[in-house]
Design a protein around this motif. Sequence first.
Motif, PDB file in Angstrom:
ATOM      1  N   ALA A  51       0.838  -1.194   0.000  1.00  0.00           N
ATOM      2  CA  ALA A  51       0.000   0.000   0.000  1.00  0.00           C
ATOM      3  C   ALA A  51       0.879   1.251   0.000  1.00  0.00           C
ATOM      4  N   ALA A  52       1.935   1.237   0.811  1.00  0.00           N
ATOM      5  CA  ALA A  52       2.837   2.399   0.874  1.00  0.00           C
ATOM      6  C   ALA A  52       3.472   2.650  -0.495  1.00  0.00           C
ATOM      7  N   SER A  94      -3.194  -1.131   6.956  1.00  0.00           N
ATOM      8  CA  SER A  94      -2.530  -0.372   5.894  1.00  0.00           C
ATOM      9  C   SER A  94      -2.696   1.130   6.125  1.00  0.00           C
ATOM     10  N   VAL A  95      -3.893   1.534   6.536  1.00  0.00           N
ATOM     11  CA  VAL A  95      -4.140   2.963   6.774  1.00  0.00           C
ATOM     12  C   VAL A  95      -3.191   3.486   7.848  1.00  0.00           C
ATOM     13  N   ILE A  96      -3.069   2.703   8.927  1.00  0.00           N
ATOM     14  CA  ILE A  96      -2.209   3.126  10.036  1.00  0.00           C
ATOM     15  C   ILE A  96      -0.765   3.296   9.546  1.00  0.00           C
ATOM     16  N   SER A 114      -8.885   2.704  15.790  1.00  0.00           N
ATOM     17  CA  SER A 114      -7.529   3.065  16.217  1.00  0.00           C
ATOM     18  C   SER A 114      -6.934   4.222  15.415  1.00  0.00           C
ATOM     19  N   PHE A 115      -7.580   4.670  14.355  1.00  0.00           N
ATOM     20  CA  PHE A 115      -7.051   5.866  13.683  1.00  0.00           C
ATOM     21  C   PHE A 115      -8.099   6.980  13.600  1.00  0.00           C
ATOM     22  N   ARG A 116      -8.977   7.030  14.599  1.00  0.00           N
ATOM     23  CA  ARG A 116      -9.863   8.189  14.705  1.00  0.00           C
ATOM     24  C   ARG A 116      -9.018   9.460  14.829  1.00  0.00           C
ATOM     25  N   TYR A 117      -9.576  10.589  14.402  1.00  0.00           N
ATOM     26  CA  TYR A 117      -8.830  11.852  14.443  1.00  0.00           C
ATOM     27  C   TYR A 117      -8.394  12.170  15.870  1.00  0.00           C
TER      28      TYR A 117
END
Lengths: 295, 372
Positions: free
Chosen positions: B79-80, B103-105, B126-129
């Motif tokens: 992904a990166a 992948s987002v993290i 775990s990746f909330r703003y």
Amino acid sequence: MLQDILQNIISGASIGATYGLVGLGVVFLWLTISRINFANISSAMLGAYLFITFYGMNLGFFLSFVFSVALIALYGLGLRQFIYEPIRKRGGGRLEFVVATLMLCTFWLNLIIVAYGALPRPFPPVFGKSTDFVSIGSIKISVLYLNIYFVIAILMVLIYILLNKTLIGKSFRAAAQNREAAALMGINVKFTTSLSFMMATCVVGIAGILLAPIYFVSVELGGGAIGVKGFASAVLGGLTNPYGTILGGVCLGVLENFSTLYISSTYKDVISFSVLILVLIIKPSGIFNWKSKRV
Amino acid sequence: MKLGKGIFLVLVLFLSVAVFGSTIKLALVAPFTGLGSILGDYIKKGALLAVDEINAAGGINGDTIELAVYDDAANPSTAANVIRRALFQDNAVAIFGPNMSSSVIGVHPLAQQAKTPMLVGATSPSFRYTVIPNDYLFRLRADDGVKVDNLVKYAVEVLGIENPGVIYGSTDYCLAAYEVAKKKFAEYGIDIAAAEQIKEGEKDATGQITKLKNAGIDGLVGLTHESEAAVSVNQMRQYQVDVPIIGFSAWGVPAFTDLAGDSAVGVYSVQGFNPIDPDPAVVEFVEKYEAKWDGEEPSDPAQAYYDGIYLIADAIAAVGTDGAALAEYLADGAEIVGVQGELKCDEHHNFTNVSLISQFDGKDWVIIDKIF
């Protein structure tokens, strides 16, 4: 408590038998050409997808099965003709074959995703539903696993006869020990090699059709944990003992279930593979490779 | 003479762009190979449907959208790589995806570095703003924290579960959901009786179900992916553990019910989307999707990315293609009505919190409650 133990032994042995069935493909090639086919598990995936394709064309169970297995046998022949022989003739050895088949495994995975999509598909209930089971007292065995046991029993008898009671079996062993000498002695090494490739892909292809109701018709059948566990079973059988391979798979399955039951489901694979590595360190030739009955 | 021809060609090109409009490049990063590829197909088809509709309606201020599709194989490092290419070589105006939380993290800092909005359908809380304050990262559907909260609430308040068992997978998607479930049950003063893990690819859950049964559970909460959901439910039925089963979002999709067959009957699920939802926006979306994709039924990610394309189109129409301006507009000004209802960025950078509680009747997921 006893019921839980028995139920987990039965289920573990059943799922483990599927590992052993996949491991048989590894054993057949090793027996004759001393090569490891890393695309071994691809035959299972191809078998399952071919079957649902033919079945979807309303050919019925029997014809779908026969056509699928026939195509898988042809694939085995192609594997020999277009992968094994060119590598061998150009001086390539075991490593080159391993790398080539590893890439072939990825090739098939991606081809199936392109052709069929990545969504797992249900298998038609030709072997019964996944929730159908037979009760023996309070122990339940899925009918799908009973089919697998039945096919394994037939395969074991056929393999025993083929390897021990026929000239083909002797040819297999002779070709494996010394290809040139076997050819000089009049053994048709090309035929023996072709047959071993076809048998290896056929057994795993049939396994794929049998396993599809459990694993679903999915790419997991062509590269998931079952491929690794199939190899592990074959290694426990010393790569040469088909019966030891089935037994190795059964023990691995039971070990997995007991790890879950008594230790932790989270560490199930860590525990079972640690035991597996330990066993291999202690007896690299395979713990279920009894020489007295070695075929 | 040659110079004259060159000037003429440049003029033709300039006039063509002026008359016919230029293209706005958007990147879609999703898994199309590997075991996570189940979702890639839905995502691409949902996004393409929106792109084609917008282009057919004249594009964005006359400019057409070009959707470049990249395969991340559900792998953070892949992904990166593809996102670097999309951002720094192909100069995408916005990135859609990746769709896997792990992948987002791993890749969200690239969006910040390139000052380009990244709109994702991944649902891990775990990746909330409030956890990762990246001004360029937005979520297109309800996050798992919201869904699991609603799931546990229904399990306790409606189904009356007091001694819950949990079966969960090993990916970030499952583990994050499990943490939320533990916390939510604790808020009700309820301890989880037994929590067992089924790893992705496992086909036998006898050991896990034996332990759940022996713990005396009065309800099972399923936090796994589709295949493992089918294995768990099949074996729950086989071993006759007759308790209510309420599953997470992966349990409420056709990929699960197709595999589980009759065993899925009676299972509850928290969903982000239901194709038989009578909401007119959903009905219209389903009809358009099925018409475009040969009768295929859409799933949750399809509607999320469909809505996402319309969101970015609205933002580009309002502020142009500058990444910083787009991110600012998405965070503060964007407000459209999509398939999921009203879409507006909240404090977590989530555009929606819609979830449904449904029960499978053997054919459809019957909606019991829709929570906005």
